[in-house]
Design a protein around this motif. Structure first.
Motif, PDB file in Angstrom:
ATOM      1  N   PRO A 188       0.800  -1.229   0.000  1.00  0.00           N
ATOM      2  CA  PRO A 188       0.000   0.000   0.000  1.00  0.00           C
ATOM      3  C   PRO A 188       0.834   1.281   0.000  1.00  0.00           C
ATOM      4  O   PRO A 188       0.379   2.317  -0.490  1.00  0.00           O
ATOM      5  N   SER A 189       2.055   1.207   0.523  1.00  0.00           N
ATOM      6  CA  SER A 189       2.900   2.405   0.576  1.00  0.00           C
ATOM      7  C   SER A 189       3.253   2.927  -0.806  1.00  0.00           C
ATOM      8  O   SER A 189       3.531   4.122  -0.969  1.00  0.00           O
ATOM      9  N   ILE A 190       3.259   2.050  -1.811  1.00  0.00           N
ATOM     10  CA  ILE A 190       3.552   2.514  -3.176  1.00  0.00           C
ATOM     11  C   ILE A 190       2.302   2.569  -4.055  1.00  0.00           C
ATOM     12  O   ILE A 190       2.322   3.193  -5.110  1.00  0.00           O
ATOM     13  N   TRP A 203      -0.175   6.004  -6.434  1.00  0.00           N
ATOM     14  CA  TRP A 203      -0.141   5.250  -7.691  1.00  0.00           C
ATOM     15  C   TRP A 203       1.271   5.246  -8.282  1.00  0.00           C
ATOM     16  O   TRP A 203       1.502   5.618  -9.427  1.00  0.00           O
ATOM     17  N   GLN A 204       2.230   4.751  -7.456  1.00  0.00           N
ATOM     18  CA  GLN A 204       3.642   4.704  -7.830  1.00  0.00           C
ATOM     19  C   GLN A 204       4.167   3.273  -7.753  1.00  0.00           C
ATOM     20  O   GLN A 204       5.249   3.028  -7.221  1.00  0.00           O
ATOM     21  N   GLY A 209      -4.874  -0.343   1.985  1.00  0.00           N
ATOM     22  CA  GLY A 209      -4.788  -0.974   3.292  1.00  0.00           C
ATOM     23  C   GLY A 209      -4.389  -2.422   3.204  1.00  0.00           C
ATOM     24  O   GLY A 209      -4.074  -2.948   2.134  1.00  0.00           O
ATOM     25  N   GLY A 210      -4.442  -3.082   4.350  1.00  0.00           N
ATOM     26  CA  GLY A 210      -4.029  -4.467   4.452  1.00  0.00           C
ATOM     27  C   GLY A 210      -2.557  -4.580   4.816  1.00  0.00           C
ATOM     28  O   GLY A 210      -1.780  -3.646   4.632  1.00  0.00           O
ATOM     29  N   ASP A 211      -2.194  -5.757   5.327  1.00  0.00           N
ATOM     30  CA  ASP A 211      -0.792  -5.988   5.683  1.00  0.00           C
ATOM     31  C   ASP A 211      -0.186  -7.154   4.908  1.00  0.00           C
ATOM     32  O   ASP A 211       0.973  -7.510   5.116  1.00  0.00           O
ATOM     33  N   GLN A 226      -5.465  -9.196   3.465  1.00  0.00           N
ATOM     34  CA  GLN A 226      -4.890  -9.015   2.131  1.00  0.00           C
ATOM     35  C   GLN A 226      -4.814  -7.525   1.796  1.00  0.00           C
ATOM     36  O   GLN A 226      -5.665  -6.733   2.195  1.00  0.00           O
ATOM     37  N   PHE A 227      -3.778  -7.149   1.018  1.00  0.00           N
ATOM     38  CA  PHE A 227      -3.715  -5.779   0.521  1.00  0.00           C
ATOM     39  C   PHE A 227      -4.993  -5.473  -0.259  1.00  0.00           C
ATOM     40  O   PHE A 227      -5.572  -6.354  -0.912  1.00  0.00           O
TER      41      PHE A 227
END
Length: 305
Positions: A55-57, A61-62, A79-81, A86-87
């Protein structure tokens, strides 16, 4: 792995308990997709691919090639881990004027190991999430529980985006387990959004989600649904029909690169171009086909670049 091996041993014997094959269909019921129809699936494939990215990227939208392929999309919720949950991501696709919801899949070997178990629990969908369903509907408990974790949060963001952009369409996508979650989300959205909102979905390598009653009711409510299967992928044939599971309609089977057909019915067991005849059991399948290529695009964690 032991669970998978023990299940493989049992499968031939259990095959005798499979539900009867549906009545024979004419060859005219299977249609070949045109090159334009195949290429039109590419953005949805990239959305499913992006769901494997952290999710960090995905925020901003990278996420590399998948994000670069659909530049007119804005992610607004991620979200999600990738472990307990799930992401997932939600956003707005401006060219198509639709809100998109995508879910991450999982390790295909692990998924097959779980879904070839001979004692797979099923449950009645939560009536607070799926109001008014016929009482005979049952779905895979694990899939239902995973979808329930994010259902309310995702629905709230979908409603916000529909209002913000005056949009009237929601698109669900996912691969593998993510495809199962997208299938559940499709009916969930249909039941919890105004009737004026169009629901469409494209999933990839999706396992069976529920029983015959689930498939029949889903088909009566969701008419714009495609589940794309690649060559000899074994995930779409689990859990087995002998366990009472059935696919919903909408199969698109990639026979080979550049050659795909639209298959009729829910589990079409009669045409040799469709998945259930191409992969009659998991011994005849190839787990690597689960990753692709879906018309040149591979989907999975290692392809999030």
């Amino acid at each position: 792995m032991l669970a998978l091996l023990s299940s493989l041993v049992l499968l031939p014997a259990l095959g005798a308990l499979a539900a009867p094959a549906p009545a024979a269909r004419s060859a005219a019921d299977v249609t070949t997709l045109t090159a334009a129809q195949l290429s039109s699936l590419a953005p949805y494939t990239q959305f499913a691919r992006a769901a494997y990215c952290d999710p960090s990227i995905v925020t901003g939208w990278q996420c590399g090639e998948a994000c670069d392929a659909v530049t007119d999309f804005t992610a607004t919720l991620t979200g999600g881990d990738g472990d307990e949950t799930q992401f997932y991501y939600v956003g707005y696709w401006s060219t198509q004027k639709t809100v998109v919801v995508a879910h991450q899949g999982t390790d295909p070997t692990q998924l097959v190991s779980v879904l070839t178990d001979v004692d797979i629990p099923t449950i009645v969908p939560d009536p607070t999430l799926f109001p008014g369903l016929p009482s005979d509907i049952e779905v895979h408990e694990g899939f239902a529980n995973e979808q329930a974790k994010t259902a309310a949060l995702i629905l709230a963001e979908v409603k916000r985006l529909l209002a913000q952009y005056s949009a009237s369409s929601v698109t669900l996508v996912g691969h593998s387990l993510g495809g199962a979650l997208a299938e559940l989300d499709s009916l969930y959205m249909h039941l919890n959004l105004p009737a004026s909102v169009a629901i469409q979905a494209v999933t990839y390598g999706t396992p069976r989600v529920g029983n015959d009653a689930w498939a029949a009711y889903f088909d009566s409510q969701i008419t714009n649904f495609k589940r794309v299967n690649n060559e000899k992928d074994i995930v779409p044939i689990v859990p087995g029909r002998f366990l009472g599971f059935s696919h919903v309609a909408g199969e698109v089977h990639i026979v080979s690169p550049g050659d795909a057909v639209s298959c009729p019915g829910d589990d079409d067991a009669t045409d040799d171009q469709c998945t259930i005849q191409t992969v009659p059991n998991i011994f005849d399948g190839d787990i690597l086909d689960h990753l692709g290529p879906y018309e040149g695009i591979y989907i999975g964690t290692i392809y999030c670049t």
